[in-house]
Design a protein around this motif. Structure first.
Motif, PDB file in Angstrom:
ATOM      1  N   LYS A   1      -3.360   5.861  13.579  1.00  0.00           N
ATOM      2  CA  LYS A   1      -3.815   5.785  12.747  1.00  0.00           C
ATOM      3  C   LYS A   1      -3.253   7.486  11.855  1.00  0.00           C
ATOM      4  O   LYS A   1      -2.679   7.862  10.895  1.00  0.00           O
ATOM      5  CB  LYS A   1      -4.950   4.528  11.891  1.00  0.00           C
ATOM      6  CG  LYS A   1      -5.259   5.181  10.261  1.00  0.00           C
ATOM      7  CD  LYS A   1      -4.624   5.348   9.355  1.00  0.00           C
ATOM      8  CE  LYS A   1      -4.618   5.305   7.882  1.00  0.00           C
ATOM      9  NZ  LYS A   1      -4.586   7.262   7.745  1.00  0.00           N
TER      10      LYS A   1
ATOM     11  N   ALA B   1       0.917  -0.975  -0.306  1.00  0.00           N
ATOM     12  CA  ALA B   1       0.007   0.300   0.349  1.00  0.00           C
ATOM     13  C   ALA B   1       0.334   1.200  -0.080  1.00  0.00           C
ATOM     14  O   ALA B   1       0.412   2.248  -0.815  1.00  0.00           O
ATOM     15  CB  ALA B   1      -0.961   0.195   1.459  1.00  0.00           C
ATOM     16  N   ASP B   2       2.074   1.600   0.353  1.00  0.00           N
ATOM     17  CA  ASP B   2       3.034   2.335   0.692  1.00  0.00           C
ATOM     18  C   ASP B   2       3.884   2.547  -0.532  1.00  0.00           C
ATOM     19  O   ASP B   2       4.317   1.406  -1.466  1.00  0.00           O
ATOM     20  CB  ASP B   2       3.456   1.808   1.777  1.00  0.00           C
ATOM     21  CG  ASP B   2       2.978   3.282   3.029  1.00  0.00           C
ATOM     22  OD1 ASP B   2       2.093   3.794   2.654  1.00  0.00           O
ATOM     23  OD2 ASP B   2       3.600   3.144   4.123  1.00  0.00           O
TER      24      ASP B   2
ATOM     25  N   ASN C   1      -5.327  -8.538   9.861  1.00  0.00           N
ATOM     26  CA  ASN C   1      -3.853  -6.977  10.010  1.00  0.00           C
ATOM     27  C   ASN C   1      -2.769  -7.481  10.459  1.00  0.00           C
ATOM     28  O   ASN C   1      -1.903  -6.470  10.265  1.00  0.00           O
ATOM     29  CB  ASN C   1      -4.888  -6.447  10.813  1.00  0.00           C
ATOM     30  CG  ASN C   1      -5.922  -5.425   9.985  1.00  0.00           C
ATOM     31  OD1 ASN C   1      -6.186  -5.543   9.182  1.00  0.00           O
ATOM     32  ND2 ASN C   1      -6.714  -4.509  10.786  1.00  0.00           N
TER      33      ASN C   1
ATOM     34  N   ASP D   1       0.389   5.555   3.708  1.00  0.00           N
ATOM     35  CA  ASP D   1      -0.926   5.893   2.985  1.00  0.00           C
ATOM     36  C   ASP D   1      -1.743   4.960   3.863  1.00  0.00           C
ATOM     37  O   ASP D   1      -3.489   5.053   2.905  1.00  0.00           O
ATOM     38  CB  ASP D   1      -0.469   5.907   1.528  1.00  0.00           C
ATOM     39  CG  ASP D   1       0.372   7.015   0.384  1.00  0.00           C
ATOM     40  OD1 ASP D   1      -0.171   7.910   1.241  1.00  0.00           O
ATOM     41  OD2 ASP D   1       0.341   6.266  -0.222  1.00  0.00           O
ATOM     42  N   VAL D   2      -1.782   3.748   4.598  1.00  0.00           N
ATOM     43  CA  VAL D   2      -2.259   3.109   4.716  1.00  0.00           C
ATOM     44  C   VAL D   2      -3.218   3.484   5.341  1.00  0.00           C
ATOM     45  O   VAL D   2      -3.680   3.994   6.268  1.00  0.00           O
ATOM     46  CB  VAL D   2      -1.613   2.129   5.416  1.00  0.00           C
ATOM     47  CG1 VAL D   2      -2.025   0.656   6.254  1.00  0.00           C
ATOM     48  CG2 VAL D   2      -0.155   1.440   4.436  1.00  0.00           C
ATOM     49  N   ASP D   3      -4.443   2.164   5.488  1.00  0.00           N
ATOM     50  CA  ASP D   3      -5.988   3.153   6.257  1.00  0.00           C
ATOM     51  C   ASP D   3      -5.800   2.519   7.851  1.00  0.00           C
ATOM     52  O   ASP D   3      -7.162   2.449   8.268  1.00  0.00           O
ATOM     53  CB  ASP D   3      -6.831   2.676   5.482  1.00  0.00           C
ATOM     54  CG  ASP D   3      -7.506   1.624   5.286  1.00  0.00           C
ATOM     55  OD1 ASP D   3      -5.872   0.543   5.913  1.00  0.00           O
ATOM     56  OD2 ASP D   3      -8.028   0.811   4.478  1.00  0.00           O
TER      57      ASP D   3
ATOM     58  N   GLN E   1      -3.960  -2.691   2.228  1.00  0.00           N
ATOM     59  CA  GLN E   1      -4.954  -1.717   3.188  1.00  0.00           C
ATOM     60  C   GLN E   1      -5.972  -2.566   3.857  1.00  0.00           C
ATOM     61  O   GLN E   1      -5.639  -3.571   3.457  1.00  0.00           O
ATOM     62  CB  GLN E   1      -5.870  -1.135   1.637  1.00  0.00           C
ATOM     63  CG  GLN E   1      -4.999  -0.403   0.910  1.00  0.00           C
ATOM     64  CD  GLN E   1      -4.641   0.930   2.349  1.00  0.00           C
ATOM     65  OE1 GLN E   1      -5.400   1.114   3.255  1.00  0.00           O
ATOM     66  NE2 GLN E   1      -4.167   2.632   1.440  1.00  0.00           N
ATOM     67  N   SER E   2      -6.606  -2.247   4.510  1.00  0.00           N
ATOM     68  CA  SER E   2      -7.947  -3.007   5.110  1.00  0.00           C
ATOM     69  C   SER E   2      -8.693  -3.491   4.521  1.00  0.00           C
ATOM     70  O   SER E   2      -9.633  -4.942   5.025  1.00  0.00           O
ATOM     71  CB  SER E   2      -8.674  -1.768   6.151  1.00  0.00           C
ATOM     72  OG  SER E   2      -9.395  -1.346   5.746  1.00  0.00           O
ATOM     73  N   SER E   3      -8.997  -3.114   3.315  1.00  0.00           N
ATOM     74  CA  SER E   3     -10.226  -4.189   2.260  1.00  0.00           C
ATOM     75  C   SER E   3      -9.205  -5.070   1.735  1.00  0.00           C
ATOM     76  O   SER E   3     -10.018  -5.937   1.404  1.00  0.00           O
ATOM     77  CB  SER E   3     -10.359  -2.994   1.482  1.00  0.00           C
ATOM     78  OG  SER E   3      -9.365  -2.324   0.882  1.00  0.00           O
ATOM     79  N   GLU E   4      -8.464  -4.854   1.823  1.00  0.00           N
ATOM     80  CA  GLU E   4      -7.163  -6.267   1.198  1.00  0.00           C
ATOM     81  C   GLU E   4      -6.791  -6.928   1.932  1.00  0.00           C
ATOM     82  O   GLU E   4      -7.031  -8.174   1.199  1.00  0.00           O
ATOM     83  CB  GLU E   4      -5.441  -5.495   0.451  1.00  0.00           C
ATOM     84  CG  GLU E   4      -6.081  -4.901  -0.646  1.00  0.00           C
ATOM     85  CD  GLU E   4      -4.425  -4.191  -1.231  1.00  0.00           C
ATOM     86  OE1 GLU E   4      -4.810  -4.474  -2.192  1.00  0.00           O
ATOM     87  OE2 GLU E   4      -4.176  -3.271  -0.361  1.00  0.00           O
TER      88      GLU E   4
END
Length: 455
Positions: free
Chosen positions: A402, A71-72, A282, A408-410, A318-321
């Motif tokens: 956060k 993600a970054d 996570n 850029d991670v949520d 990302q959390s969605s991933e």
């Protein structure tokens, strides 16, 4: 002078003393008592510690993996690094089939150079070993790329090196002055255990840990060390996470072999119990966090010097991933964040008395600089070296969230962790890149480091 840092307590891997620092043209020009000047910018570090910037020798920025990309970006990752007091980042460049070592690094550099907010270097991952690649080792070392990595896992992904490949690269590294690092886990055991749990309908994040527990990593640690000792070649083990492997590293070092072990903050704070949490996915990374015995053994290894370095293995998604694996742990992209948390966490533990501040600087800055061949520029506060400097307030209370991170991670696995003391300024080659919670640098500032390992 361009800048003078006054009244701070300087802490290096070996020394602690009060002095001023004069900086000119991005370098440390003078260290002394009550440095005087006119027209220079002055930083008053009264009541604060002045430390060399950290070196994170293990990151995966913009890395394609698990059907996505970490993600970054290089900009986001190096920005977050700067805000956590890390002034040099080592990233892994994955060799594509048919590509050479230097070609691989140059292609990655084209992506990184316009984005990097702090200085950077590459380890090239050897995944397509051919005779011409072995022949290129010396040219790569001469180019300033003296460190390579092989994976003892990820067979299905096409990254794995078998024992024959590992031995070939170890032998060639010894000849050329390179250093080989390994990700040590046993892929066959992981596959067998994974298949078993899936057939049994055991699909939660806990079974990520159960599919690759302590002994799965320990066996590979022992095997890698066995080959390195047999060939009398230097070896660097990345993200060591288990007690048995720690004991094997200590044994080899006590026998006089050049073996280095790195561990990560997540293995020093969390245990495998996190995989039982509702958000356990996570925390999925490889190797996974282990039990309390392993955590304690790693802290002991830091204190005895058997752990040489701390790095992050920063590879967030990302959390969605992460949610892709909500009902199947094999679909969770492997990796956690940490690039902004490493130095603050280790310094906080020093501030609490668990280790000395000198030890924190040693494992986070001085040792990686020396091991990976950039100690002529990085890793200490010495006249002539780059002015990579962190101003640290030991009295500042900080709770990780956060909302106060710069990635850029949520989300962050470090949410809610309380730290005693925190960096308040970061300088990269004399340029202020972080101040009082805000990133003040710019993308493209970071420079590629060409390195030479001394033996």
């Amino acid at each position: 002078m361009d800048l003078i840092i006054k009244n701070g307590v300087i802490i290096t891997a070996k020394d602690t003393y009060k002095a001023d620092i004069g900086i000119k043209n991005g370098k440390i020009a003078v260290i002394g008592k009550e440095i005087e000047g006119s027209g220079e910018e002055i930083i008053d570090a009264e009541g604060k510690y002045v430390l060399p910037g950290a070196i994170d020798a293990h990151t995966h920025l913009e890395m394609p993996f698990g059907g996505t990309i970490s993600a970054d970006s290089y900009e986001a990752g190096t920005r977050a690094a700067a805000c956590g007091g890390t002034t040099t980042v080592f990233d892994f460049a994955l060799q594509q089939k048919g590509h050479g070592i230097i070609q691989t690094a140059r292609e990655r550099d084209e992506l990184c150079a316009p984005q990097a907010c702090v200085d950077y270097a590459f380890h090239v991952v050897i995944s397509d070993l051919r005779p011409e690649i072995l022949d290129e080792f010396q040219a790569a070392v001469d180019y300033g790329l003296p460190s390579f990595k092989v994976y003892m896992v990820y067979k299905k992904e096409g990254l794995m090196a078998d024992d024959g490949v590992l031995c070939q690269v170890l032998e060639k590294s010894k000849e050329t002055g390179a250093l080989i690092s390994v990700h040590a886990e046993n892929p066959d055991l992981i596959d067998i255990r994974t298949d078993k749990y899936l057939k049994e309908g055991k699909t939660s994040a806990w079974y990520h840990y159960m599919s690759r527990p302590e002994f799965v990593e320990a066996e590979a640690d022992k095997r890698a060390i066995h080959w390195a000792k047999s060939l009398n070649a230097p070896l660097y083990i990345v993200h060591l996470a288990n007690k048995e492997g720690m004991e094997e590293v200590k044994r080899a070092k006590d026998e006089g072999y050049e073996i280095y072990a790195e561990t990560c903050p997540q293995y020093l704070y969390f245990t495998s119990e996190v995989y039982k949490r509702e958000d356990g996915r996570n925390f999925v990374c490889s190797p996974p966090m282990k039990g309390k015995e392993s955590l304690d053994a790693l802290w002991k290894g830091i204190k005895t010097g058997d752990i040489s370095t701390i790095a992050t293995d920063h590879c967030p998604f990302q959390s969605s991933e992460k949610d892709w694996g909500k009902d199947d742990f094999t679909k969770i992209p492997n990796g956690c964040m940490g690039i902004e948390n490493m130095y603050p966490y280790m310094l906080s533990e020093a501030n609490k008395g668990r280790i000395s501040f000198n030890k924190a600087v040693e494992v986070c800055s001085a040792n990686p600089a020396k091991i990976f061949g950039c100690d002529n520029q990085k890793g200490s506060i010495v006249i002539g070296k780059d002015a990579d400097i962190v101003i640290y307030d030991p009295k500042k209370e900080f709770t990780i969230s956060k909302n106060n991170m710069h990635s850029d991670v949520d989300y962050t696995i470090w949410e809610g962790v309380k730290l005693k003391g925190y960096p308040v300024m970061t300088l990269s080659r004399g340029k202020l890149v972080f101040k009082d919670g805000e990133f003040v640098g710019k993308p493209g500032w970071g420079k590629f480091l060409k390195r030479k390992i001394k033996r």
